[in-house]
Design a protein around this motif. Structure first.
Motif, PDB file in Angstrom:
ATOM      1  N   SER A   5      40.976  35.803  41.993  1.00  0.00           N
ATOM      2  CA  SER A   5      41.497  36.138  43.312  1.00  0.00           C
ATOM      3  C   SER A   5      42.732  37.021  43.219  1.00  0.00           C
ATOM      4  N   PRO A   8      47.951  36.535  48.380  1.00  0.00           N
ATOM      5  CA  PRO A   8      47.711  36.582  49.820  1.00  0.00           C
ATOM      6  C   PRO A   8      48.189  37.895  50.438  1.00  0.00           C
ATOM      7  N   ASN A  12      42.843  39.915  52.963  1.00  0.00           N
ATOM      8  CA  ASN A  12      42.075  38.778  52.440  1.00  0.00           C
ATOM      9  C   ASN A  12      42.408  37.488  53.194  1.00  0.00           C
ATOM     10  N   ALA A  15      44.663  34.936  51.596  1.00  0.00           N
ATOM     11  CA  ALA A  15      44.057  34.180  50.492  1.00  0.00           C
ATOM     12  C   ALA A  15      43.475  32.848  50.950  1.00  0.00           C
ATOM     13  N   THR A  18      41.064  31.160  48.525  1.00  0.00           N
ATOM     14  CA  THR A  18      41.728  30.565  47.362  1.00  0.00           C
ATOM     15  C   THR A  18      42.440  29.281  47.752  1.00  0.00           C
ATOM     16  N   ARG A  33      44.336  34.001  39.397  1.00  0.00           N
ATOM     17  CA  ARG A  33      44.798  34.940  40.412  1.00  0.00           C
ATOM     18  C   ARG A  33      45.379  36.131  39.670  1.00  0.00           C
TER      19      ARG A  33
END
Length: 108
Positions: A5, A8, A12, A15, A18, A33
């Motif tokens: 990932s 944030p 997205n 996040a 995630t 990440r």
């Protein structure tokens, strides 16, 4: 299943995927990440202007890490094996951590 990932950001949904993964799946290792990653890392050199406009420009270190880990984890999953270098404690994985390229994702 392992995740790769990015931090944030607006594109997205901060996040949210995630966050859901790490708050719902009780495993010590869920993936990584990319600390300076963006959605376009998955597209690598084939990304387009729309992706980079909304999500940022892929960095070579992130594209390489993403592709290397994704392929290694997929091959291991298909073979039912674990290649230690691509997991916590392995040389490649720990090198990504030491360089600040990745952070480990852990569950609750």
């Amino acid at each position: 299943m392992y995740a790769i990932s990015s931090p944030p950001y607006l594109a997205n949904s901060d996040a949210s995927g995630t966050v859901a993964l790490t708050s719902e799946v009780p495993r010590p290792f869920l993936g990584v990440r990319l600390t300076s990653g963006c959605h376009c890392d998955a597209e690598g050199g084939s990304t387009d202007g729309l992706c980079t406009l909304t999500s940022g420009t892929p960095q070579a270190k992130n594209v390489t890490a993403l592709q290397t880990l994704a392929v290694a984890w997929a091959v291991d999953g298909a073979a039912g094996s674990t290649t230690p270098t691509y997991y916590p404690g392995g040389a490649y994985y720990d090198g990504l951590l030491a360089s600040g390229t990745t952070q480990t994702l852990s569950g609750v």
